[in-house]
Design a protein around this motif. Structure first.
Motif, PDB file in Angstrom:
ATOM      1  N   GLU A  97     -24.640  -1.888  -8.448  1.00  0.00           N
ATOM      2  CA  GLU A  97     -24.874  -3.319  -8.652  1.00  0.00           C
ATOM      3  C   GLU A  97     -24.232  -3.828  -9.944  1.00  0.00           C
ATOM      4  OE1 GLU A  97     -26.178  -7.154  -9.130  1.00  0.00           O
ATOM      5  OE2 GLU A  97     -26.225  -5.959  -7.293  1.00  0.00           O
ATOM      6  N   HIS A  98     -24.286  -3.024 -11.036  1.00  0.00           N
ATOM      7  CA  HIS A  98     -23.801  -3.524 -12.322  1.00  0.00           C
ATOM      8  C   HIS A  98     -22.281  -3.621 -12.374  1.00  0.00           C
ATOM      9  CE1 HIS A  98     -23.106   0.756 -12.940  1.00  0.00           C
ATOM     10  NE2 HIS A  98     -22.329   0.434 -13.958  1.00  0.00           N
ATOM     11  N   GLY A  99     -21.590  -2.966 -11.435  1.00  0.00           N
ATOM     12  CA  GLY A  99     -20.135  -3.058 -11.409  1.00  0.00           C
ATOM     13  C   GLY A  99     -19.591  -2.443 -10.135  1.00  0.00           C
ATOM     14  N   ALA A 100     -19.646  -3.180  -9.039  1.00  0.00           N
ATOM     15  CA  ALA A 100     -19.265  -2.625  -7.747  1.00  0.00           C
ATOM     16  C   ALA A 100     -17.781  -2.307  -7.677  1.00  0.00           C
ATOM     17  CB  ALA A 100     -19.633  -3.604  -6.624  1.00  0.00           C
ATOM     18  N   VAL A 101     -16.978  -2.965  -8.506  1.00  0.00           N
ATOM     19  CA  VAL A 101     -15.535  -2.720  -8.554  1.00  0.00           C
ATOM     20  C   VAL A 101     -15.145  -2.614 -10.026  1.00  0.00           C
ATOM     21  CG1 VAL A 101     -13.248  -3.508  -7.865  1.00  0.00           C
ATOM     22  CG2 VAL A 101     -15.244  -4.149  -6.495  1.00  0.00           C
ATOM     23  N   PHE A 102     -14.444  -1.548 -10.373  1.00  0.00           N
ATOM     24  CA  PHE A 102     -13.980  -1.449 -11.760  1.00  0.00           C
ATOM     25  C   PHE A 102     -12.487  -1.170 -11.860  1.00  0.00           C
ATOM     26  CE2 PHE A 102     -15.720   2.848 -10.826  1.00  0.00           C
ATOM     27  CZ  PHE A 102     -14.545   3.581 -10.895  1.00  0.00           C
ATOM     28  N   GLY A 103     -11.809  -1.012 -10.738  1.00  0.00           N
ATOM     29  CA  GLY A 103     -10.383  -0.729 -10.816  1.00  0.00           C
ATOM     30  C   GLY A 103      -9.634  -1.107  -9.556  1.00  0.00           C
ATOM     31  N   ARG A 104      -8.302  -1.152  -9.702  1.00  0.00           N
ATOM     32  CA  ARG A 104      -7.441  -1.442  -8.554  1.00  0.00           C
ATOM     33  C   ARG A 104      -6.146  -0.671  -8.714  1.00  0.00           C
ATOM     34  NH1 ARG A 104      -5.027  -7.380  -7.476  1.00  0.00           N
ATOM     35  NH2 ARG A 104      -2.974  -6.495  -7.922  1.00  0.00           N
ATOM     36  N   LEU A 105      -5.655  -0.169  -7.607  1.00  0.00           N
ATOM     37  CA  LEU A 105      -4.373   0.519  -7.575  1.00  0.00           C
ATOM     38  C   LEU A 105      -3.425  -0.239  -6.669  1.00  0.00           C
ATOM     39  CD1 LEU A 105      -5.489   4.262  -7.167  1.00  0.00           C
ATOM     40  CD2 LEU A 105      -4.857   3.060  -9.269  1.00  0.00           C
ATOM     41  N   ASP A 106      -2.242  -0.590  -7.174  1.00  0.00           N
ATOM     42  CA  ASP A 106      -1.175  -1.168  -6.354  1.00  0.00           C
ATOM     43  C   ASP A 106      -0.103  -0.102  -6.187  1.00  0.00           C
ATOM     44  OD1 ASP A 106      -2.676  -3.392  -6.590  1.00  0.00           O
ATOM     45  OD2 ASP A 106      -1.220  -4.572  -7.719  1.00  0.00           O
ATOM     46  N   ARG A 107       0.108   0.341  -4.953  1.00  0.00           N
ATOM     47  CA  ARG A 107       1.052   1.425  -4.705  1.00  0.00           C
ATOM     48  C   ARG A 107       2.418   0.877  -4.332  1.00  0.00           C
ATOM     49  NH1 ARG A 107      -2.199   5.842  -1.156  1.00  0.00           N
ATOM     50  NH2 ARG A 107      -0.545   5.216   0.272  1.00  0.00           N
ATOM     51  N   GLU A 108       3.420   1.727  -4.516  1.00  0.00           N
ATOM     52  CA  GLU A 108       4.790   1.335  -4.201  1.00  0.00           C
ATOM     53  C   GLU A 108       4.960   1.019  -2.721  1.00  0.00           C
ATOM     54  OE1 GLU A 108       7.208   0.678  -6.049  1.00  0.00           O
ATOM     55  OE2 GLU A 108       6.845   1.593  -7.998  1.00  0.00           O
ATOM     56  N   ASP A 109       4.152   1.633  -1.851  1.00  0.00           N
ATOM     57  CA  ASP A 109       4.275   1.370  -0.414  1.00  0.00           C
ATOM     58  C   ASP A 109       3.562   0.097   0.011  1.00  0.00           C
ATOM     59  OD1 ASP A 109       1.606   2.030  -0.582  1.00  0.00           O
ATOM     60  OD2 ASP A 109       1.752   3.889   0.582  1.00  0.00           O
ATOM     61  N   GLY A 110       3.040  -0.663  -0.971  1.00  0.00           N
ATOM     62  CA  GLY A 110       2.408  -1.937  -0.670  1.00  0.00           C
ATOM     63  C   GLY A 110       0.905  -1.864  -0.474  1.00  0.00           C
ATOM     64  N   LEU A 111       0.348  -0.656  -0.395  1.00  0.00           N
ATOM     65  CA  LEU A 111      -1.097  -0.522  -0.201  1.00  0.00           C
ATOM     66  C   LEU A 111      -1.831  -0.819  -1.492  1.00  0.00           C
ATOM     67  CD1 LEU A 111      -3.349   0.322   1.781  1.00  0.00           C
ATOM     68  CD2 LEU A 111      -3.111   2.658   0.906  1.00  0.00           C
ATOM     69  N   ARG A 112      -2.911  -1.573  -1.378  1.00  0.00           N
ATOM     70  CA  ARG A 112      -3.733  -1.914  -2.533  1.00  0.00           C
ATOM     71  C   ARG A 112      -5.137  -1.351  -2.312  1.00  0.00           C
ATOM     72  NH1 ARG A 112      -4.035  -8.083  -3.713  1.00  0.00           N
ATOM     73  NH2 ARG A 112      -1.895  -7.654  -4.390  1.00  0.00           N
ATOM     74  N   LEU A 113      -5.642  -0.666  -3.317  1.00  0.00           N
ATOM     75  CA  LEU A 113      -6.959  -0.040  -3.219  1.00  0.00           C
ATOM     76  C   LEU A 113      -7.813  -0.477  -4.400  1.00  0.00           C
ATOM     77  CD1 LEU A 113      -5.840   3.632  -2.411  1.00  0.00           C
ATOM     78  CD2 LEU A 113      -6.661   1.922  -0.781  1.00  0.00           C
ATOM     79  N   HIS A 114      -9.032  -0.884  -4.110  1.00  0.00           N
ATOM     80  CA  HIS A 114      -9.994  -1.174  -5.160  1.00  0.00           C
ATOM     81  C   HIS A 114     -10.928   0.031  -5.311  1.00  0.00           C
ATOM     82  CE1 HIS A 114      -8.608  -5.348  -4.720  1.00  0.00           C
ATOM     83  NE2 HIS A 114      -9.139  -5.556  -5.910  1.00  0.00           N
ATOM     84  N   ILE A 115     -11.254   0.348  -6.565  1.00  0.00           N
ATOM     85  CA  ILE A 115     -12.039   1.542  -6.888  1.00  0.00           C
ATOM     86  C   ILE A 115     -13.403   1.120  -7.414  1.00  0.00           C
ATOM     87  CG2 ILE A 115     -12.014   3.771  -8.092  1.00  0.00           C
ATOM     88  CD1 ILE A 115      -9.525   3.281  -6.446  1.00  0.00           C
ATOM     89  N   GLY A 116     -14.446   1.865  -7.033  1.00  0.00           N
ATOM     90  CA  GLY A 116     -15.788   1.570  -7.526  1.00  0.00           C
ATOM     91  C   GLY A 116     -16.664   2.800  -7.532  1.00  0.00           C
ATOM     92  N   PRO A 117     -17.913   2.671  -7.986  1.00  0.00           N
ATOM     93  CA  PRO A 117     -18.811   3.821  -8.057  1.00  0.00           C
ATOM     94  C   PRO A 117     -19.273   4.310  -6.693  1.00  0.00           C
ATOM     95  CG  PRO A 117     -19.958   1.836  -8.737  1.00  0.00           C
ATOM     96  CD  PRO A 117     -18.515   1.467  -8.585  1.00  0.00           C
ATOM     97  N   ALA A 118     -19.142   3.478  -5.660  1.00  0.00           N
ATOM     98  CA  ALA A 118     -19.533   3.866  -4.303  1.00  0.00           C
ATOM     99  C   ALA A 118     -18.604   3.172  -3.316  1.00  0.00           C
ATOM    100  CB  ALA A 118     -20.986   3.490  -4.028  1.00  0.00           C
ATOM    101  N   GLY A 119     -18.326   3.838  -2.203  1.00  0.00           N
ATOM    102  CA  GLY A 119     -17.477   3.240  -1.183  1.00  0.00           C
ATOM    103  C   GLY A 119     -18.182   2.103  -0.453  1.00  0.00           C
TER     104      GLY A 119
END
Length: 803
Positions: A97-119
């Motif tokens: 709850e205090h931070g569901a998303v803390f990061g993001r990865l932009d890959r060279e193949d165009g895929l974007r992923l958001h990172i968090g403590p739980a999926g």
């Protein structure tokens, strides 16, 4: 050492003006824009909406599962497993709850992923991937030289579900910014420095959003074998180890099934780190001190240093084993004499030795082997008594026949001379008991039981250790101990158990074997009742006839153990864990390592510590030597970046580090404060210096006063009207003995009487005290300080200084 090639960093917060190309977040820009922040907010809002929806759904499903009626043990087990699974997922999302998303990865193949403590998923779309997933690994490990297919790594700071900060690391054809001295190789520098600069609140927190590459490599290292994490104070050893626990619970089913054991040096330390794993959504974790691993053992205190050193030696296991062996089949050279039915009976030495050898062959545990010994010797004793009875009967019958002959002669002379005599049936009633009856009577006889106890006593762990300390330490059993040392240890048999006795008690429990006779009897009684009930069910349910036996139906309905893993594990001395993490491991003795090895026979361990901080009296100076009792070759990884202490404090303790560990790697600190640590010594009023430091405005920070004289310092502060605590780490000011501060951190630290600390606890304890601060450090002592603290200090009075 961290590599110097880094991606360019472009920090942004919500208050900065927009720049670049608004709305074009698909392409790297020189700087994130306000539109980019808005786009991130939209994604974060979607993640939180899905989180709320899933939490509500999980709550409903959990209530429904709890409301199900379990018809038998199988259904009960399945129901409770489902409740636990739903509960674990629910806790993971609640902690996100205090931070569901803390990061993001932009890959060279165009895929974007958001990172968090739980999926978090929305239908088939992954809104957030768990930080432990393989796809999230580049978030922690990508560098300019090895971008791992990334073109951008973004760190998000969230407060009250709002995106308030964004820090980008851009990869590719950009000029690699080197950053401030000592910060090379730091990923998400802005997010990291903001986290490090926050005031402490008396508890450790998860650092999943700011783990660095060298830390992440340890978190994701293979679980097999013994991994040693060596690191100077402030390098993040503990937080790395706890995140490794969360990672292994996520990635290794066996670890999840058996749980992770986390060993800490004290209850205070375990309380300090207690929020980390729950914040990562993990519950299959047992935290304990060494003493806490023995169920039912009351709180134990510390041992005197010499007692702790002697009881911690590996040779104590050999001494205990030899002592127990000496009690097995012990008798006089001729054998053992006991009184049976008023007569003395000698059990020959040969019979005792034969029973002893067979018992040892069949069981390695003392008490289990004793049962075999008793059964064999009971048979020997029964035969001896039967033989003696037969000989006595033969003598009686021989005398009886002679008497009959005399009576017959008398009858020939005078038929009326025959007096009362027993007939044939009377004599038959006096014959010897049957063998089974005789064996039963012998087994129930107190004198026989006392004889067996003398020949092979049945012992408890406490009884075995007490008896060994009292009577088992001599030149034969413990030649490595001097008479004075044997006398010192013997004296502890009459005193309460200490933490140093705990591994010896555990060793005794292992050598004696588990006394589960009562549990086994209760389980068998319960099983018979279930079988009887199953027979009645089958008899009243024609459809079941011929389909299942009463035994099978009873087995299916066996009641499951519904306690959580931590409760079950701590109640079971023989519980085997999937992984063991030991913090402040440099302090452990060989006997303590033996104790831990029994909790994880496959030696899947993470050993965390710093050889330079060793305050225990141990002979060994390297990790392979220190871990010899594990009989495993460790892999040693050393952390090289200090995240806790600023550069000025790291430089100040460098001279002590070189004395304690000349081969230590040079430590890099990621930040500086501009404040030199202060030495206040000479002709001054100590109490005035202490109270002046304690009164200083600390803002949101927390302070620790580390002193060898806690009661006196507390009294000085109380007399001056200054609130301080001796145990509450959440207090604004805590007063602790230096050794009690191990593993903890505070914003501001005052170390009182460094010379006395060295005299009483050693140089390593002073080093520990001087490395607890994250902001400011001061030392105070009346008179000159003999210990060499080096030249990276400011000198002056603490009275009148600004905070």
């Amino acid at each position: 050492m961290p590599e110097t090639g880094r991606p360019a960093r472009t920090p942004q917060n919500a208050d900065q003006p927009a720049s670049g190309q608004p709305g074009s977040d698909d392409q790297p820009a020189d700087r994130p824009t306000a539109d980019h922040l808005a786009a991130e907010q939209q994604h974060v809002d979607r993640a939180y909406a899905q989180l709320d929806a899933e939490l509500a759904q999980l709550g409903e499903r959990q209530e429904a599962a709890l409301g199900q009626v379990a018809e038998d043990g199988v259904a009960l087990n399945e129901r409770d497993a489902e409740v636990r699974r739903l509960g674990a997922r629910r806790k993971a999302l609640q902690h996100a709850e205090h931070g569901a998303v803390f990061g993001r990865l932009d890959r060279e193949d165009g895929l974007r992923l958001h990172i968090g403590p739980a999926g978090i998923r929305e239908g088939d779309q992954r809104l957030v991937i768990d930080w432990r997933a393989p796809a999230a690994e580049p978030f922690y490990t990508a560098t300019a030289r090895a971008p791992q297919g990334l073109r951008r790594r973004r760190h998000l700071a969230i407060e009250d579900r709002a995106v308030v900060h964004v820090d980008d690391d851009l990869f590719g054809d950009v000029d690699g910014a080197e950053g401030p001295d000592g910060a090379e190789g730091v990923a998400g520098e802005g997010a990291l420095l903001r986290a490090l600069s926050r005031s402490r609140d008396g508890r450790m927190h998860e650092a999943v959003a700011t783990l660095q590459a060298e830390q992440d490599a340890i978190v994701r290292a293979p679980r097999s074998g013994v991994l040693v994490v060596q690191g100077a104070p402030g390098t993040g050893k503990t937080v790395v180890a706890l995140h490794r626990a969360a990672y292994l619970l996520y990635s290794a089913p066996e670890v999840l099934r058996r749980g992770v054991l986390v060993i800490g040096p004290s209850a205070r330390f375990l309380h300090y780190i207690g929020d980390v794993l729950p914040a990562l959504g993990e519950t299959n974790v047992v935290t304990s001190t060494i003493a806490g691993l023995l169920p039912g053992l009351d709180d134990v205190g510390p041992a005197a240093p010499e007692v702790a050193r002697l009881l911690g030696e590996a040779s104590m296991a050999e001494i205990l084993d030899a002592f127990l062996t000496s009690l097995q089949g012990a008798s006089e050279p001729a054998g053992h004499t006991l009184v049976w039915d008023g007569d003395e009976l000698l059990i020959p030495r040969e019979s005792i030795e034969r029973a002893t050898e067979r018992a040892r062959t069949q069981h390695r545990h003392h008490n289990d082997a004793r049962e075999v010994f008793v059964e064999i010797l009971l048979g020997e004793l029964t035969a001896l008594v039967a033989e003696a009875d037969a000989a006595l009967l033969a003598d009686v019958e021989s005398g009886f026949e002679a008497e009959v002959g005399r009576l017959d002669a008398s009858l020939e002379k005078d038929p009326d001379a025959l007096g009362p005599r027993q007939d044939e049936e009377d004599r038959a009633g006096q014959e010897a008991l049957t063998e089974a009856q005789l064996r039963a009577e012998l087994a129930a006889d107190d004198a026989v039981a006392e004889a067996f106890d003398a020949l092979w006593p049945c012992l408890t762990p406490e009884g075995a250790v007490t008896r060994m300390l009292r009577e088992g330490l001599d030149e034969t059993t413990a030649p490595q101990l001097s008479p004075a040392q044997r006398s010192l240890l013997a004296g502890t048999a009459e005193e309460p158990w200490t933490s140093a006795h705990v591994p010896l008690l555990d060793e005794a429990a292992e050598l004696l074997g588990e006394d589960d006779a009562d549990d086994a009897a209760a389980a068998e009684t319960a099983r018979r009742r279930r079988v009887d009930h199953a027979r009645r069910v089958i008899a009243s349910t024609p459809d079941l006839a011929g389909l299942v036996s009463a035994e099978e139906l009873a087995e299916r309905s066996a009641e499951a153990d519904t306690r959580d893993l931590a409760t079950r594990a701590l109640a079971d001395r023989t519980w085997v864990y999937g992984h063991v993490i030991i913090d402040e491991a440099q302090e452990l003795t060989p006997m303590q390592w033996r104790m831990l090895a029994r909790r994880c026979p496959v030696k899947s361990m993470t050993v965390v510590g710093d050889i330079a901080q060793t305050s225990a009296d141990l002979d060994t100076t390297t990790w392979p030597e220190r871990l010899a009792a594990l009989r495993a070759t460790p892999r040693v990884e050393e952390l090289s970046i200090c995240y806790r202490s600023p550069r000025e404090l790291v430089a100040a303790v460098e001279p002590l580090l070189r004395v304690l560990r000349p081969d230590a790697r040079r430590l890099d600190a990621v930040r500086a404060t501009g404040n030199l640590p202060v030495i206040a010594d000479g002709d001054l009023d100590e109490d005035e210096q202490i109270t002046a430091w304690a009164r200083r405005e600390r803002g949101e920070g927390r302070g620790a006063l580390l002193t060898p004289d806690v009661p006196r310092v507390l009294a000085v502060l109380e007399e001056s009207g200054i609130d301080a605590s001796a145990d509450d780490l959440r207090a604004r000011l805590v007063v602790l003995a230096p050794e009690a501060a191990k593993g903890l951190e505070f914003d501001h630290v005052l170390v009182h009487c460094p010379d006395r600390i060295v005299e009483q606890r050693g140089l390593a304890t002073l080093y520990v005290a001087l490395t607890r601060a994250t902001a400011t450090l001061a030392v105070v002592q009346r008179g000159s300080i003999d210990v060499d603290l080096g030249g990276s200090w400011a000198r002056g009075s603490l009275v009148g200084q600004s905070g």
